[in-house]
Each structure stands twice: as C-alpha cells, then as structure tokens.
Design a protein around this motif. Structure first.
Motif, short mmCIF file in Angstrom:
data_model
loop_
_atom_site.label_atom_id
_atom_site.label_comp_id
_atom_site.label_asym_id
_atom_site.label_seq_id
_atom_site.Cartn_x
_atom_site.Cartn_y
_atom_site.Cartn_z
N VAL A 20 108.09 -23.78 0.42
CA VAL A 20 108.22 -25.39 1.24
C VAL A 20 107.44 -26.06 1.73
O VAL A 20 106.61 -25.21 2.77
CB VAL A 20 109.56 -24.97 2.58
CG1 VAL A 20 109.82 -26.41 2.96
CG2 VAL A 20 111.02 -23.90 2.19
N GLU A 21 107.34 -27.33 2.18
CA GLU A 21 106.11 -27.95 2.52
C GLU A 21 106.58 -29.63 3.23
O GLU A 21 107.27 -29.93 2.34
CB GLU A 21 105.26 -28.63 1.24
CG GLU A 21 104.47 -29.39 1.75
CD GLU A 21 102.48 -29.75 0.61
OE1 GLU A 21 102.57 -31.27 0.40
OE2 GLU A 21 102.86 -28.91 0.37
N THR A 22 106.12 -29.31 4.05
CA THR A 22 106.38 -30.39 4.92
C THR A 22 105.63 -31.67 4.86
O THR A 22 104.14 -31.09 4.81
CB THR A 22 106.94 -30.42 6.71
OG1 THR A 22 106.07 -29.63 7.09
CG2 THR A 22 108.43 -29.20 6.67
N GLY B 74 106.50 -38.20 -4.39
CA GLY B 74 106.05 -36.97 -5.72
C GLY B 74 106.67 -36.04 -5.81
O GLY B 74 107.85 -35.42 -4.96
N ASN B 75 107.18 -35.27 -6.83
CA ASN B 75 107.24 -34.03 -6.96
C ASN B 75 106.28 -32.51 -7.12
O ASN B 75 106.68 -31.92 -7.53
CB ASN B 75 107.77 -34.56 -8.82
CG ASN B 75 107.07 -34.23 -9.79
OD1 ASN B 75 105.77 -34.94 -9.47
ND2 ASN B 75 106.96 -34.07 -11.01
N CYS B 76 104.96 -32.77 -6.72
CA CYS B 76 104.37 -31.72 -6.01
C CYS B 76 103.56 -31.51 -5.24
O CYS B 76 103.14 -32.61 -4.41
CB CYS B 76 103.07 -32.29 -7.33
SG CYS B 76 101.92 -30.28 -7.33
N SER B 77 103.85 -30.63 -4.47
CA SER B 77 103.47 -30.01 -3.36
C SER B 77 101.71 -30.40 -3.17
O SER B 77 101.14 -30.32 -4.31
CB SER B 77 103.58 -28.62 -2.66
OG SER B 77 102.50 -28.36 -1.87
N PRO C 172 106.30 -34.06 9.07
CA PRO C 172 105.80 -33.20 8.94
C PRO C 172 106.37 -31.74 10.49
O PRO C 172 105.62 -32.51 11.75
CB PRO C 172 104.37 -34.25 9.81
CG PRO C 172 104.37 -34.95 9.75
CD PRO C 172 105.84 -35.01 9.38
N ALA C 173 107.29 -31.36 10.01
CA ALA C 173 107.47 -30.00 10.25
C ALA C 173 108.32 -29.08 10.42
O ALA C 173 107.44 -28.73 9.06
CB ALA C 173 108.62 -30.55 12.01
N VAL D 296 108.76 -18.27 10.64
CA VAL D 296 108.99 -19.67 10.81
C VAL D 296 110.04 -19.81 9.70
O VAL D 296 110.56 -19.59 8.99
CB VAL D 296 107.73 -20.72 9.60
CG1 VAL D 296 108.44 -22.54 9.39
CG2 VAL D 296 106.34 -20.79 10.58
N PRO D 297 111.29 -20.77 10.95
CA PRO D 297 112.54 -21.03 10.50
C PRO D 297 112.15 -21.54 9.08
O PRO D 297 111.98 -22.96 9.07
CB PRO D 297 113.44 -21.37 11.38
CG PRO D 297 112.38 -21.47 12.00
CD PRO D 297 111.36 -21.53 12.22
N ILE D 298 113.81 -21.84 7.90
CA ILE D 298 113.96 -22.19 6.56
C ILE D 298 115.08 -22.75 6.94
O ILE D 298 115.97 -24.06 6.33
CB ILE D 298 113.81 -21.83 5.87
CG1 ILE D 298 114.28 -20.40 5.53
CG2 ILE D 298 111.64 -21.37 5.59
CD1 ILE D 298 114.67 -20.16 3.75
N ASN D 299 115.66 -22.20 7.73
CA ASN D 299 117.59 -22.78 8.14
C ASN D 299 118.21 -21.81 9.36
O ASN D 299 117.49 -20.98 10.27
CB ASN D 299 117.90 -22.56 6.51
CG ASN D 299 117.95 -20.98 5.67
OD1 ASN D 299 118.66 -20.69 7.04
ND2 ASN D 299 118.50 -21.11 5.38
#
Length: 243
Positions: free
Chosen positions: A42-44, A49-52, A84-85, A127-130
C-alpha cells in the motif's frame, strides 16, 4: 535450482529509510544474479499513475531497467492511494477497502515468477490498513520474516526493541536490524551506542548501520562493503534451512 527468498521490510517509524534500504537490497540481489523484484503493498500520497513512487525509487536504486517489470506493475503496487495518511484513512477517503486477499494474491504471483521478493511496508508494524488488519497481521498471514529498519537517533533503542517484542509475541521471524542515519546532526556517541544496546537488550542481529548522506549514490559501496546482503541470506537460511 536456486532457493527462493521472501521478506518484508518494516520501519520502526515512518521516514526511517525503508525505501532506500529496499532499493539497495534489490541492487545487491540483482548483482548477485538473483531474479529479484520489489513490492509495495500500500502506498499513500501516491498521486496518479499505475506504479508506486517507492517502486520507481527501488528500480532506480537497483540499477535495473523499468522495462523488466512493466508486466508486473499491477502486482508490485496492489494499492495506490492519493491522500498522504495511514492506509486505512486514505482508503476511507476514496471509499475503498484494502483487501488482504488481494495483497496475498499479488505476493504469490511475484513469488511464482522471481527468486527474491522484497516487500516494503508503509510506516511501522502496527499501521492499520482497514478495520481488522495491521501491517504486522499481513506478515503473519503470509508467513514471511521481517527486516527492521530503524532510524539511528536518540529514541531508536525504545522503538526498535518494542518492534522486536511485537514480532516475537506473534512468532514472526526477524532477519535482523539495519540502523539508518537520516539526520546528520545526531551525536556520534548515540550513533555508536544504539546498535550495541539494541543487540544486547533486544537479543537481535544487527545487520549493519548506514551513515547519513545527501547523495544516495555513495551509499551502495558502503552497503556492499558491510556485507548486509550476505548477512540477510545467512539469517534467512538459518531460519528456514534450504527450503
């Protein structure tokens, strides 16, 4: 047939140098003739675009050609979020849900096609993802060991040992610790003392320390001379044998 290696690069905090270390490791494995790929679950703050952005930095630091990975971008960057979080908040703002199954599928596809898969986390282990899962939970579910990157500064001992204890509590293997100096103003006595104390009190393997540098190009020779990559392979084999 060459044995495969998969691991997760986590930080003790955000901004500690996970992307840098992941890119340098990718270069090490590439130069040692491994078929290597990186992944960012996961990148915030990713923009369009389609790439981190971090994946692009990995490729740049590794010295590889972007074309080598074009057909794998979908699985290298399963989730790209704009705000960005923390991932759970960024996903909520876009009315998305981060699926662990999708991350697991992407990881397994890369495993099938590469000798080495290096997964970079977002922030630290908790870090929570959901609403249900944190980064550390995915590591446990996928059964992969963790490499911890700690910023070498005042406070590193506490953060690093807390992360070590969390991983041990969940029985997640630890490959070792890399200390990275992000701020050039840190006191030399603290920089030298941190690795020793973390090794003793955390009963941890210190893989190496990287000094501060505003020029990333000069870091790889230092990284290479310290044999961090060799040490990671050694620790991986110690944990998993020749699987």
């Amino acid at each position: 047939m060459r044995k495969k290696i998969y691991f997760f690069v986590s930080g003790t905090d955000t901004g500690v140098g996970k992307t840098l270390i992941t890119g340098l490791l990718a270069r090490y494995f590439r130069e040692n003739k491994f078929n290597v790929i990186t992944q960012k679950w996961v990148e915030t703050g990713a923009g369009r675009g389609n790439c981190s952005n971090d994946i692009l930095e990995h490729i740049k630091l590794s010295g590889a050609s972007f074309d080598l990975y074009k057909s794998f971008l979908e699985w290298m960057s399963p989730y790209l979020l704009k705000y960005p979080a923390s991932p759970h908040l960024s996903a909520k703002l876009e009315n998305k849900n981060i699926s662990v199954k999708k991350i697991e599928r992407a990881f397994n596809i890369l495993k099938e096609n590469f000798d080495v898969v290096i997964c970079e986390g977002a922030g630290g282990l908790f870090v929570p993802i959901n609403k249900k899962y944190m980064m550390i939970d995915i590591c446990g579910k996928l059964g992969i060991p963790v490499l911890l990157v700690s910023e070498n500064r005042l406070g590193a001992i506490n953060q690093t040992i807390l992360s070590i204890e969390a991983l041990r509590t969940r029985k997640i293997p630890i490959l070792g610790i890399i200390l990275n100096q992000v701020d050039k103003k840190q006191k030399e006595l603290v920089l030298k003392n941190n690795p020793r104390v973390i090794k003793e009190l955390g009963r941890a393997v210190i893989l190496g320390s990287l000094p501060y540098s505003s020029d990333k190009k000069i870091l790889y020779p230092l990284f290479s001379r310290s044999r961090i990559g060799d040490s990671i392979i050694k620790e991986y084999r110690k944990i998993y044998g020749n699987r």
